[in-house]
Design a protein around this motif. Structure first.
Motif, PDB file in Angstrom:
ATOM      1  N   MET A  37       0.826  -1.205   0.000  1.00 41.94           N
ATOM      2  CA  MET A  37       0.000   0.000   0.000  1.00 41.94           C
ATOM      3  C   MET A  37       0.864   1.260   0.000  1.00 41.94           C
ATOM      4  SD  MET A  37      -3.308  -0.022  -0.118  1.00 41.94           S
ATOM      5  CE  MET A  37      -4.649  -1.211  -0.073  1.00 41.94           C
ATOM      6  N   MET A  40       2.159   1.757  -3.432  1.00 33.37           N
ATOM      7  CA  MET A  40       1.065   2.120  -4.349  1.00 33.37           C
ATOM      8  C   MET A  40       0.592   3.546  -4.122  1.00 33.37           C
ATOM      9  SD  MET A  40       0.883  -0.433  -6.240  1.00 33.37           S
ATOM     10  CE  MET A  40      -0.558  -0.359  -7.287  1.00 33.37           C
ATOM     11  N   ILE A  47       2.079   9.648 -10.143  1.00 33.85           N
ATOM     12  CA  ILE A  47       1.329   9.502 -11.404  1.00 33.85           C
ATOM     13  C   ILE A  47       0.297  10.622 -11.506  1.00 33.85           C
ATOM     14  CG2 ILE A  47      -0.223   8.010 -12.730  1.00 33.85           C
ATOM     15  CD1 ILE A  47       0.972   5.602 -11.222  1.00 33.85           C
ATOM     16  N   TYR A  48      -0.396  10.852 -10.393  1.00 36.85           N
ATOM     17  CA  TYR A  48      -1.399  11.906 -10.338  1.00 36.85           C
ATOM     18  C   TYR A  48      -0.794  13.259 -10.723  1.00 36.85           C
ATOM     19  CZ  TYR A  48      -4.343  15.510  -8.201  1.00 36.85           C
ATOM     20  OH  TYR A  48      -5.080  16.644  -7.980  1.00 36.85           O
ATOM     21  N   SER A  51      -0.672  14.530 -14.311  1.00 37.58           N
ATOM     22  CA  SER A  51      -1.899  15.006 -14.953  1.00 37.58           C
ATOM     23  C   SER A  51      -2.987  15.092 -13.882  1.00 37.58           C
ATOM     24  CB  SER A  51      -2.261  14.040 -16.086  1.00 37.58           C
ATOM     25  OG  SER A  51      -3.622  14.034 -16.345  1.00 37.58           O
ATOM     26  N   LEU A  72       5.089   4.881 -12.659  1.00 37.21           N
ATOM     27  CA  LEU A  72       4.282   3.799 -13.249  1.00 37.21           C
ATOM     28  C   LEU A  72       4.956   2.447 -13.056  1.00 37.21           C
ATOM     29  CD1 LEU A  72       2.948   5.542 -16.497  1.00 37.21           C
ATOM     30  CD2 LEU A  72       1.537   4.557 -14.662  1.00 37.21           C
ATOM     31  N   HIS A  75       4.338   1.415  -9.589  1.00 39.72           N
ATOM     32  CA  HIS A  75       2.925   1.084  -9.438  1.00 39.72           C
ATOM     33  C   HIS A  75       2.626  -0.304 -10.014  1.00 39.72           C
ATOM     34  CE1 HIS A  75      -0.583   3.246  -7.946  1.00 39.72           C
ATOM     35  NE2 HIS A  75      -1.348   2.769  -8.921  1.00 39.72           N
ATOM     36  N   PHE A  76       3.180  -0.580 -11.196  1.00 43.11           N
ATOM     37  CA  PHE A  76       2.886  -1.859 -11.846  1.00 43.11           C
ATOM     38  C   PHE A  76       3.667  -3.010 -11.232  1.00 43.11           C
ATOM     39  CE2 PHE A  76       1.734   0.748 -15.841  1.00 43.11           C
ATOM     40  CZ  PHE A  76       0.442   0.915 -15.374  1.00 43.11           C
ATOM     41  N   ILE A 149     -10.352  -0.449  -5.459  1.00 46.17           N
ATOM     42  CA  ILE A 149      -9.139   0.168  -6.045  1.00 46.17           C
ATOM     43  C   ILE A 149      -8.447  -0.801  -6.999  1.00 46.17           C
ATOM     44  CG2 ILE A 149      -7.205  -0.356  -4.442  1.00 46.17           C
ATOM     45  CD1 ILE A 149      -6.813   2.792  -4.480  1.00 46.17           C
ATOM     46  N   GLY A 153      -8.261   0.069 -10.808  1.00 43.61           N
ATOM     47  CA  GLY A 153      -6.885   0.110 -11.311  1.00 43.61           C
ATOM     48  C   GLY A 153      -6.743  -0.739 -12.564  1.00 43.61           C
ATOM     49  N   LEU A 154      -7.320  -1.963 -12.511  1.00 42.81           N
ATOM     50  CA  LEU A 154      -7.270  -2.835 -13.693  1.00 42.81           C
ATOM     51  C   LEU A 154      -7.969  -2.167 -14.877  1.00 42.81           C
ATOM     52  CD1 LEU A 154      -8.052  -6.318 -12.048  1.00 42.81           C
ATOM     53  CD2 LEU A 154      -5.859  -5.539 -13.012  1.00 42.81           C
ATOM     54  N   ILE A 156      -8.285   1.005 -15.601  1.00 40.32           N
ATOM     55  CA  ILE A 156      -7.551   2.095 -16.262  1.00 40.32           C
ATOM     56  C   ILE A 156      -6.177   1.626 -16.764  1.00 40.32           C
ATOM     57  CG2 ILE A 156      -8.738   4.037 -15.162  1.00 40.32           C
ATOM     58  CD1 ILE A 156      -6.612   4.218 -13.077  1.00 40.32           C
ATOM     59  N   TYR A 172     -13.464   5.307 -18.879  1.00 44.14           N
ATOM     60  CA  TYR A 172     -12.091   5.554 -18.437  1.00 44.14           C
ATOM     61  C   TYR A 172     -11.976   6.756 -17.501  1.00 44.14           C
ATOM     62  CZ  TYR A 172      -7.103   6.362 -18.488  1.00 44.14           C
ATOM     63  OH  TYR A 172      -5.811   6.552 -18.095  1.00 44.14           O
ATOM     64  N   ARG A 176     -11.036   6.785 -13.375  1.00 36.19           N
ATOM     65  CA  ARG A 176      -9.912   7.477 -12.731  1.00 36.19           C
ATOM     66  C   ARG A 176     -10.354   8.134 -11.432  1.00 36.19           C
ATOM     67  NH1 ARG A 176      -6.223  11.786 -15.795  1.00 36.19           N
ATOM     68  NH2 ARG A 176      -5.253  11.965 -13.735  1.00 36.19           N
ATOM     69  N   PHE A 180      -9.131   7.262  -7.677  1.00 31.74           N
ATOM     70  CA  PHE A 180      -8.626   8.304  -6.779  1.00 31.74           C
ATOM     71  C   PHE A 180      -9.431   8.336  -5.469  1.00 31.74           C
ATOM     72  CE2 PHE A 180      -8.068  12.458  -4.935  1.00 31.74           C
ATOM     73  CZ  PHE A 180      -6.739  12.762  -5.174  1.00 31.74           C
ATOM     74  N   ILE A 186      -8.792   5.036   1.555  1.00 26.72           N
ATOM     75  CA  ILE A 186      -7.783   4.195   2.207  1.00 26.72           C
ATOM     76  C   ILE A 186      -6.825   5.048   3.039  1.00 26.72           C
ATOM     77  CG2 ILE A 186      -5.787   2.701   1.755  1.00 26.72           C
ATOM     78  CD1 ILE A 186      -7.441   1.554  -0.640  1.00 26.72           C
TER      79      ILE A 186
HETATM   80  C1  HEM Z   1      -4.181  -3.820  -8.992  1.00 24.01           C
HETATM   81  C2  HEM Z   1      -3.996  -2.635  -8.415  1.00 24.01           C
HETATM   82  C3  HEM Z   1      -3.806  -1.340  -9.183  1.00 24.01           C
HETATM   83  C4  HEM Z   1      -3.695  -1.104 -10.531  1.00 24.01           C
HETATM   84  C5  HEM Z   1      -3.746  -2.100 -11.680  1.00 24.01           C
HETATM   85  C6  HEM Z   1      -3.521   0.330 -10.689  1.00 24.01           C
HETATM   86  C7  HEM Z   1      -3.365   0.976 -11.905  1.00 24.01           C
HETATM   87  C8  HEM Z   1      -3.228   2.322 -12.079  1.00 24.01           C
HETATM   88  C9  HEM Z   1      -3.022   2.996 -13.325  1.00 24.01           C
HETATM   89  C10 HEM Z   1      -2.956   2.317 -14.706  1.00 24.01           C
HETATM   90  C11 HEM Z   1      -2.912   4.312 -13.089  1.00 24.01           C
HETATM   91  C12 HEM Z   1      -2.652   5.424 -14.113  1.00 24.01           C
HETATM   92  C13 HEM Z   1      -3.896   6.126 -14.488  1.00 24.01           C
HETATM   93  C14 HEM Z   1      -3.616   7.245 -15.446  1.00 24.01           C
HETATM   94  O1  HEM Z   1      -2.787   7.079 -16.338  1.00 24.01           O
HETATM   95  O2  HEM Z   1      -4.228   8.295 -15.276  1.00 24.01           O
HETATM   96  C15 HEM Z   1      -3.062   4.503 -11.677  1.00 24.01           C
HETATM   97  C16 HEM Z   1      -3.045   5.725 -11.050  1.00 24.01           C
HETATM   98  C17 HEM Z   1      -3.147   5.886  -9.672  1.00 24.01           C
HETATM   99  N1  HEM Z   1      -3.225   4.896  -8.716  1.00 24.01           N
HETATM  100 FE1  HEM Z   1      -3.389   2.927  -9.080  1.00 24.01          FE
HETATM  101  N2  HEM Z   1      -3.535   0.925  -9.468  1.00 24.01           N
HETATM  102  C18 HEM Z   1      -3.713  -0.072  -8.518  1.00 24.01           C
HETATM  103  C19 HEM Z   1      -3.763   0.098  -7.136  1.00 24.01           C
HETATM  104  C20 HEM Z   1      -3.631   1.309  -6.495  1.00 24.01           C
HETATM  105  C21 HEM Z   1      -3.587   1.474  -5.058  1.00 24.01           C
HETATM  106  C22 HEM Z   1      -3.662   0.334  -4.043  1.00 24.01           C
HETATM  107  C23 HEM Z   1      -3.466   2.814  -4.819  1.00 24.01           C
HETATM  108  C24 HEM Z   1      -3.391   3.545  -3.515  1.00 24.01           C
HETATM  109  C25 HEM Z   1      -3.942   3.136  -2.403  1.00 24.01           C
HETATM  110  C26 HEM Z   1      -3.451   3.481  -6.091  1.00 24.01           C
HETATM  111  C27 HEM Z   1      -3.370   4.848  -6.274  1.00 24.01           C
HETATM  112  C28 HEM Z   1      -3.302   5.497  -7.479  1.00 24.01           C
HETATM  113  C29 HEM Z   1      -3.305   6.936  -7.642  1.00 24.01           C
HETATM  114  C30 HEM Z   1      -3.399   7.984  -6.524  1.00 24.01           C
HETATM  115  C31 HEM Z   1      -3.203   7.177  -9.019  1.00 24.01           C
HETATM  116  C32 HEM Z   1      -3.180   8.536  -9.720  1.00 24.01           C
HETATM  117  C33 HEM Z   1      -4.635   8.856  -9.968  1.00 24.01           C
HETATM  118  C34 HEM Z   1      -4.881   9.588 -11.269  1.00 24.01           C
HETATM  119  O3  HEM Z   1      -4.438  10.720 -11.392  1.00 24.01           O
HETATM  120  O4  HEM Z   1      -5.541   9.007 -12.149  1.00 24.01           O
HETATM  121  N3  HEM Z   1      -3.537   2.539  -7.099  1.00 24.01           N
HETATM  122  N4  HEM Z   1      -3.244   3.271 -11.064  1.00 24.01           N
END
Ligand code: HEM
Ligand code: HEM
Length: 211
Positions: A37, A40, A47-48, A51, A72, A75-76, A149, A153-154, A156, A172, A176, A180, A186
């Motif tokens: 966590m 992530m 990442i946020y 943009s 990224l 994150h991945f 989440i 996440g999957l 996007i 999409y 997002r 967020f 969380i």
């Molecule tokens: C399987 C789990 C997850 C996947 C596949 C995933 C995937 C992604 C992807 C692809 C993006 C990029 C979106 C974009 O390009 O705008 C993203 C952004 C983000 N992720 Fe995750 N994520 C996962 C879990 C989490 C977790 C557990 C957290 C935090 C508790 C988190 C927090 C964020 C935040 C804050 C952003 C930026 C938000 C935005 O501006 O769109 N993610 N995630």
């Protein structure tokens, strides 16, 4: 007291002293989840920042990855740890009956009463094996937020391959915001949760050594 009664008494005292509050699988998955966590959240914030959805950015000092591509990658990478570990925890939570025993039922009246007792300093924390109604609500809530989440996440990450999922989450752009919002929920949980873990005597110990 008869000899048997004394013996029974000693036995039950020994049983209480060694009773496991959190089994090993809960403790191991809990602390792996903390690591996953943290990565992530911090990489998500970076990442946020590339943009922003809202008119603010997260301070560089508390983000991970250095720039969009680096974030990224983090994150991945950590998402596998988070998702696999989470799947194990939820599967065992359902299969062992832990969720049924510890997290339900949640009665609105109990939540109000326990919240009031907590705020006035009258809530007992003497049995760490039993969660009060506010704890149940927060733990169930954060488990659900974890599922949301991962699904958002999957959606996007692979919006083309998983287009049904993306559509289910409102497309999409909306997904997002869902992603967020789940992060915000969380992090909000975490602030209260960590303060409580340090305030309630022995609760942190129980999550580390089990009792
Ligand atoms: C399987 C789990 C997850 C996947 C596949 C995933 C995937 C992604 C992807 C692809 C993006 C990029 C979106 C974009 O390009 O705008 C993203 C952004 C983000 N992720 Fe995750 N994520 C996962 C879990 C989490 C977790 C557990 C957290 C935090 C508790 C988190 C927090 C964020 C935040 C804050 C952003 C930026 C938000 C935005 O501006 O769109 N993610 N995630
Ligand atoms: C440094 C960070 C953290 C600390 C010190 C911490 C500490 C603890 C402690 C002491 C307990 C047992 C508390 C009790 O008796 O109520 C607990 C349980 C729990 N924590 Fe955390 N925690 C942390 C991070 C997290 C995170 C990031 C999540 C999820 C997003 C989380 C979710 C949970 C859940 C769901 C439980 C109940 C587990 C069960 O009974 O199956 N914790 N935590």
């Amino acid at each position: 007291m008869t000899i048997e009664a004394t013996h029974d008494h000693a036995l039950s005292r020994a049983a209480t002293a060694t009773a496991v509050i959190h089994p090993a699988w809960v403790r191991v998955t809990h602390w792996i989840n903390v690591v996953a966590m943290t990565v992530m959240i911090a990489s998500g914030w970076e990442i946020y920042n590339a943009s922003p959805l809202f008119p603010f950015a997260f301070p560089r000092a508390i983000t991970l990855g250095g720039w969009l591509a680096g974030a990224l990658l983090w994150h991945f990478a950590a998402m596998w740890l988070l998702a696999v570990n989470g799947l194990i925890y939820v599967t065992l939570g359902l299969a062992t009956g832990r969720f049924r025993r510890k997290l339900v039922p949640i009665r609105p009246g109990d939540v109000l009463a326990d919240a009031k007792a907590a705020l006035t300093g009258k809530l007992a924390h003497d049995d760490l094996a039993v969660y009060n109604a506010v704890q149940k609500l927060l733990y169930l809530g954060v488990i659900l937020a974890g599922i949301v989440i991962v699904l958002s996440g999957l959606s996007i990450w692979k919006p083309v391959q998983l287009q049904e999922l993306t559509a289910l989450l409102g497309g999409y752009d909306f997904a997002r915001y869902v992603h967020f919002s789940a992060m915000a929920a969380i992090v909000g949980f975490l602030l209260i949760h960590v303060i409580m873990a340090f305030l309630v005597p022995k609760s942190l110990r129980a999550m580390i050594i089990g009792r």
